[in-house]
Design a protein around this motif. Structure first.
Motif, mmCIF file in Angstrom:
data_model
loop_
_atom_site.group_PDB
_atom_site.id
_atom_site.type_symbol
_atom_site.label_atom_id
_atom_site.label_comp_id
_atom_site.label_asym_id
_atom_site.label_seq_id
_atom_site.Cartn_x
_atom_site.Cartn_y
_atom_site.Cartn_z
ATOM 1 N N HIS A 140 -15.774 7.161 3.471
ATOM 2 C CA HIS A 140 -14.923 8.130 4.170
ATOM 3 C C HIS A 140 -13.534 8.191 3.521
ATOM 4 O O HIS A 140 -12.765 7.221 3.600
ATOM 5 C CB HIS A 140 -14.776 7.760 5.642
ATOM 6 N N TYR A 178 0.822 -1.214 0.000
ATOM 7 C CA TYR A 178 0.000 0.000 0.000
ATOM 8 C C TYR A 178 0.854 1.262 0.000
ATOM 9 O O TYR A 178 0.629 2.162 -0.806
ATOM 10 C CB TYR A 178 -0.951 0.020 1.186
ATOM 11 N N GLN A 183 -5.477 11.172 -0.626
ATOM 12 C CA GLN A 183 -5.453 9.956 -1.424
ATOM 13 C C GLN A 183 -4.200 9.848 -2.285
ATOM 14 O O GLN A 183 -3.700 8.746 -2.521
ATOM 15 C CB GLN A 183 -6.703 9.898 -2.323
ATOM 16 N N GLN A 236 -16.972 1.351 4.609
ATOM 17 C CA GLN A 236 -16.623 2.647 5.194
ATOM 18 C C GLN A 236 -15.528 3.349 4.387
ATOM 19 O O GLN A 236 -15.501 4.577 4.301
ATOM 20 C CB GLN A 236 -16.171 2.463 6.644
ATOM 21 N N LYS A 237 -14.640 2.563 3.807
ATOM 22 C CA LYS A 237 -13.578 3.137 2.968
ATOM 23 C C LYS A 237 -14.173 3.890 1.768
ATOM 24 O O LYS A 237 -13.690 4.957 1.385
ATOM 25 C CB LYS A 237 -12.649 2.019 2.476
ATOM 26 N N ASP A 249 -6.831 2.412 3.195
ATOM 27 C CA ASP A 249 -6.673 0.990 2.904
ATOM 28 C C ASP A 249 -7.254 0.172 4.045
ATOM 29 O O ASP A 249 -7.184 0.566 5.218
ATOM 30 C CB ASP A 249 -5.188 0.638 2.723
ATOM 31 N N VAL A 250 -7.843 -0.949 3.679
ATOM 32 C CA VAL A 250 -8.303 -1.943 4.653
ATOM 33 C C VAL A 250 -7.656 -3.259 4.258
ATOM 34 O O VAL A 250 -7.819 -3.715 3.127
ATOM 35 C CB VAL A 250 -9.836 -2.079 4.653
ATOM 36 N N ARG A 309 -0.958 9.690 0.281
ATOM 37 C CA ARG A 309 -1.197 8.696 1.335
ATOM 38 C C ARG A 309 -0.488 9.090 2.640
ATOM 39 O O ARG A 309 0.031 8.240 3.363
ATOM 40 C CB ARG A 309 -0.767 7.307 0.878
ATOM 41 N N VAL A 357 -6.578 -0.794 9.399
ATOM 42 C CA VAL A 357 -7.284 0.267 8.669
ATOM 43 C C VAL A 357 -6.348 1.460 8.605
ATOM 44 O O VAL A 357 -6.065 2.097 9.619
ATOM 45 C CB VAL A 357 -8.606 0.649 9.359
ATOM 46 N N LEU A 359 -5.342 5.044 7.941
ATOM 47 C CA LEU A 359 -5.960 6.369 7.835
ATOM 48 C C LEU A 359 -4.977 7.349 7.196
ATOM 49 O O LEU A 359 -3.802 7.408 7.576
ATOM 50 C CB LEU A 359 -6.377 6.875 9.215
ATOM 51 N N VAL A 413 -14.552 -2.051 4.474
ATOM 52 C CA VAL A 413 -14.392 -1.656 3.069
ATOM 53 C C VAL A 413 -15.532 -0.728 2.658
ATOM 54 O O VAL A 413 -15.337 0.240 1.908
ATOM 55 C CB VAL A 413 -14.314 -2.897 2.159
ATOM 56 N N ILE A 450 -10.092 6.889 5.066
ATOM 57 C CA ILE A 450 -9.683 5.482 5.067
ATOM 58 C C ILE A 450 -9.017 5.182 3.732
ATOM 59 O O ILE A 450 -9.662 5.114 2.689
ATOM 60 C CB ILE A 450 -10.888 4.545 5.300
#
Length: 455
Positions: free
Chosen positions: A358, A174, A379, A354-355, A363-364, A382, A373, A375, A352, A361
């Protein structure tokens, strides 16, 4: 006679006076006084119930009656060292051997994960006759001096990196060097380990074949709840074995069915990968101090060839082994490995969702009841949302949910609850996170409107 219970403030004041300040508390500005726990719940001195989402030590649930009973019954009969014959020791080793690949057939019992990793380091060095160790960045393997030396999470804030320690990048797809869009991140990250071995040779570290061990948590936890790409460990093991070293899989945080699909997290890497040494701790005793090292006959025989006895006063005592056997029984009787898969999948699905809702978030990720999770502030870059994560953890506590953060940026919400964590618990946590994140977003939006209006 039982001492009268102190108030929370009295206990806090006494602790501050007589306990080392480096022994830190959760929620230091408003610490909890926990006096009782059962299953996935903890209770403060006023009887308030908190949902425990982070205590992977109480693996089958806090104060599980079967585990408590096993300890009580054996305590009434005998508790002594392992220099006497006792069936609990051999029965427990045999049960563990049934859960492991056939070649991992020799066991040593200890009292903590740190002791287990320290012994693994000794085994590796005695077997290979080499010194150097490769570890993953941000790794933590224990609090002994030998393990601080191979834990970048710690040594970067202390005396720094020893010459014989080599740090490989975390196989994080990620925010790492090779991300989710890379065609083969497993090979790319493994090649980084191969390059480290080559560089160590160029720097004159003895010879090309000087590596004693590659140490890795099967799922890096302190590093941010990382799920290494499948095949990575197998490819790393090839490079390490070629350099004369062994592969140590640290299962102290993630073993005993937590990942759901498998009993051991290293098995997520595929059937072709088998480590040379496996270390276990934390969940193995459900809160009782017990740990274990499993290895091959060849490595064990090389260790014994020194003629120096390995003796651990409390390691493998009858009470500890009775507890270990009870934990295995509960995992099987209550089908907790299957439970971890079902509840973990449900929790991942909710997170996911919620990702999508919101933007904070990023990555899950996870397997079974090991979930992170991540935060973020934005985007594109990151950037870790460290302050927001800390605020969220504090607010969750006010909603009677205990959660924590990990990762280099302290921005990854970590889920490692007792394995009895239920579907309704997952829904309660995610609904609460949704509510809190919505409140945070509305507050930020109002601040932005106020700022625009004042200009």
């Amino acid at each position: 006679m039982r001492r009268a219970q102190r108030s929370r403030q009295e206990t806090l004041s006494l602790r501050r006076r007589i306990i080392g300040s480096s022994c830190r508390l959760f929620y230091p500005n408003d610490p909890l006084k926990i006096v009782k726990a059962r299953g996935q719940y903890m209770y403060d001195e006023n009887g308030r119930q908190y949902l425990d989402c982070i205590n992977n030590v109480a693996h089958v649930g806090h104060c599980h009656p079967d585990v408590v009973q096993a300890a009580h019954e054996q305590n009434q009969l005998l508790n002594t060292n392992s220099r006497y014959l006792h069936d609990n020791l051999t029965d427990y080793a045999e049960r563990l051997s049934e859960k492991l690949p056939e070649k991992l057939c020799t066991f040593y019992f200890l009292n903590s994960g740190s002791e287990a990793n320290d012994l693994a380091l000794r085994l590796a060095r005695q077997f290979t006759k080499h010194e150097d160790v490769i570890v993953l960045d941000h790794a933590y393997h224990g609090h002994l001096t030998s393990l601080i030396d191979i834990s970048p999470y710690k040594f970067r804030n202390l005396e720094g990196q020893k010459e014989w320690v080599h740090v490989a990048p975390v196989p994080d797809t990620y925010r790492g060097l090779y991300r989710e869009d890379h065609e083969d991140p497993a090979t790319a990250y493994a090649n980084e380990v191969e390059n480290i071995i080559k560089q160590a040779h160029k720097k004159g570290r003895k010879s090309m074949f000087q590596i004693a061990a590659f140490f890795a948590e099967s799922l890096p936890s302190v590093g941010g709840q990382i799920i290494p790409p499948e095949g990575y460990f197998h490819k790393v093991a090839e490079h390490v074995h070629k350099a004369g070293g062994v592969f140590v899989a640290d299962e102290i945080q993630v073993g005993f069915g937590r990942v759901g699909k498998h009993f051991w997290a290293f098995q997520l890497q595929g059937e072709e990968f088998i480590p040379d040494i496996v270390t276990m701790g934390k969940p193995i005793g459900n809160g009782h101090p017990i740990a274990c090292v499993a290895t091959t006959k060849e490595i064990a025989e090389a260790f014994a060839a020194t003629g120096v006895e390995y003796f651990n006063t409390f390691g493998g005592n009858p009470v500890s082994c009775a507890i270990g056997l009870a934990v295995l029984d509960v995992i099987e009787k209550e089908q907790l490995q299957v439970h971890a898969t079902e509840v973990g999948n449900f929790l991942m699905k909710l997170l996911v969702e919620q990702k999508i809702k919101h933007p904070i978030i990023g990555d899950v990720r996870g397997s079974g009841l090991f979930i992170g999770v991540d935060l973020i502030k934005d985007q594109a870059k990151r950037t870790p949302a460290t302050e927001e994560a800390e605020y969220l953890i504090t607010r969750l506590k006010e909603e009677y949910i205990l959660l924590s953060t990990d990762g280099p940026g302290r921005n990854v919400l970590k889920f490692k609850p007792p394995m009895c964590f239920a579907m309704e618990d997952a829904k309660f946590v995610v609904d609460t996170i949704d509510k809190l994140l919505t409140d945070m977003e509305n507050k930020q939006l109002n601040q932005e409107k106020t700022s625009i209006g004042s200009t």
